[in-house]
Scaffold this active site. Structure first.
Site, short mmCIF file in Angstrom:
data_model
loop_
_atom_site.label_atom_id
_atom_site.label_comp_id
_atom_site.label_asym_id
_atom_site.label_seq_id
_atom_site.Cartn_x
_atom_site.Cartn_y
_atom_site.Cartn_z
N LEU A 1 6.30 1.81 4.93
CA LEU A 1 7.42 2.21 4.07
C LEU A 1 8.05 3.53 4.56
CD1 LEU A 1 5.86 1.31 0.59
CD2 LEU A 1 7.56 0.01 1.90
N GLU B 1 -3.71 2.74 5.48
CA GLU B 1 -3.52 3.83 4.49
C GLU B 1 -4.46 5.01 4.77
OE1 GLU B 1 -0.93 3.58 2.85
OE2 GLU B 1 -0.60 1.42 3.06
N HIS C 1 -2.98 7.14 7.27
CA HIS C 1 -1.98 8.07 6.71
C HIS C 1 -2.65 9.37 6.24
CE1 HIS C 1 1.94 6.16 6.66
NE2 HIS C 1 1.49 5.06 6.11
N GLY D 1 0.83 -1.19 0.00
CA GLY D 1 0.00 0.00 0.00
C GLY D 1 0.87 1.25 0.00
O1 K1U Z 1 1.65 2.40 3.99
C1 K1U Z 1 2.72 1.87 3.89
O2 K1U Z 1 3.70 2.34 4.42
C2 K1U Z 1 2.86 0.57 3.14
C3 K1U Z 1 2.82 -0.65 4.03
C4 K1U Z 1 1.38 -1.14 4.12
C5 K1U Z 1 1.06 -2.10 5.22
C6 K1U Z 1 1.86 -3.17 5.54
C7 K1U Z 1 1.51 -4.04 6.56
C8 K1U Z 1 0.36 -3.84 7.25
C9 K1U Z 1 -0.41 -2.76 6.96
C10 K1U Z 1 -0.08 -1.90 5.93
C11 K1U Z 1 3.73 -1.71 3.44
O3 K1U Z 1 3.51 -2.15 2.37
S1 K1U Z 1 5.08 -2.24 4.38
C12 K1U Z 1 5.83 -3.52 3.38
C13 K1U Z 1 5.07 -4.80 3.38
O4 K1U Z 1 4.18 -4.99 4.19
C14 K1U Z 1 5.38 -5.86 2.40
C15 K1U Z 1 6.47 -5.78 1.58
C16 K1U Z 1 6.72 -6.79 0.66
C17 K1U Z 1 5.91 -7.88 0.58
C18 K1U Z 1 4.83 -7.99 1.42
C19 K1U Z 1 4.57 -6.98 2.33
ZN ZN Z 2 2.49 3.26 6.24
#
Ligand code: K1U
Ligand code: ZN
Length: 173
Positions: free
Chosen positions: A96, A138, A141, A46
């Protein structure tokens, strides 16, 4: 398509409330495409517009996990939660904008969300599983809220200090 730089916590833009979009324009469709490319490249599941410094209510996501499954990119303008299950679920979240830090967050297991799509039309759907976790993360955010805001102050402070150090190191490199 362009890969956009992702803001790292702490940054005032990650603490501010984003503004609704008045209309889905071609410029906003291009920004959504760039955000999807940025999210896939990170990689992440996301991304919200404030994470790339754009203070508007736009998020993208794709929570398809199986490597051989078809991708399912989603673009949501002005998303809002219009219903939530009483049942809650805990998931170890990442962000991220807070690299390499993870923590358990409890949220409703299922949510009903309404949004404007790339077609400018109103859509409504029920999200569950990882999709429910991600869409709530999200939307937070867009309201200037990070997953660390759900943690105890000491743990939050520890993560924030690590991120300050990471930013200093990146600035020197
Ligand atoms: O919003 C963001 O910073 C993105 C975030 C979203 C998220 C992850 C986990 C739980 C809730 C929301 C990410 O994508 S972090 C990276 C991640 O989770 C991931 C990376 C590679 C493969 C699978 C997952
Ligand atoms: Zn985030």
């Amino acid at each position: 398509m362009t890969t956009l730089p992702i803001l790292i916590h702490p940054d005032p833009r990650l603490k501010a409330r984003a503004a609704p979009v008045a209309e889905v324009t071609d410029d906003l469709r291009r920004l959504a495409e760039d955000m999807l490319q940025t999210m896939y490249e990170a990689p992440g599941i996301g991304l919200a517009a404030p994470q790339v410094g754009q203070m508007i209510r736009l998020l993208v996501m794709d929570c398809v996990k199986e490597e051989d499954a078809a991708p399912k990119p989603m673009v949501l303008f002005n998303p809002r939660v219009v219903g939530a299950s009483e049942e809650v679920r805990t998931y170890e979240e990442g962000c991220l904008s807070i690299p390499d830090q993870y923590a358990d967050v409890e949220r409703p297991a299922e949510v009903d969300v309404e949004w404007l799509g790339l077609d400018g039309e109103t859509h409504r759907d029920r999200f569950d599983g990882l999709w429910a976790v991600c869409v709530q993360h999200e939307i937070d955010h867009l309201d200037g809220k990070l997953f660390i805001d759900y943690l105890k102050p000491l743990k939050r402070q520890m993560i924030t200090r690590k991120m300050q150090k990471l930013k200093r190191e990146r600035a020197r490199a």
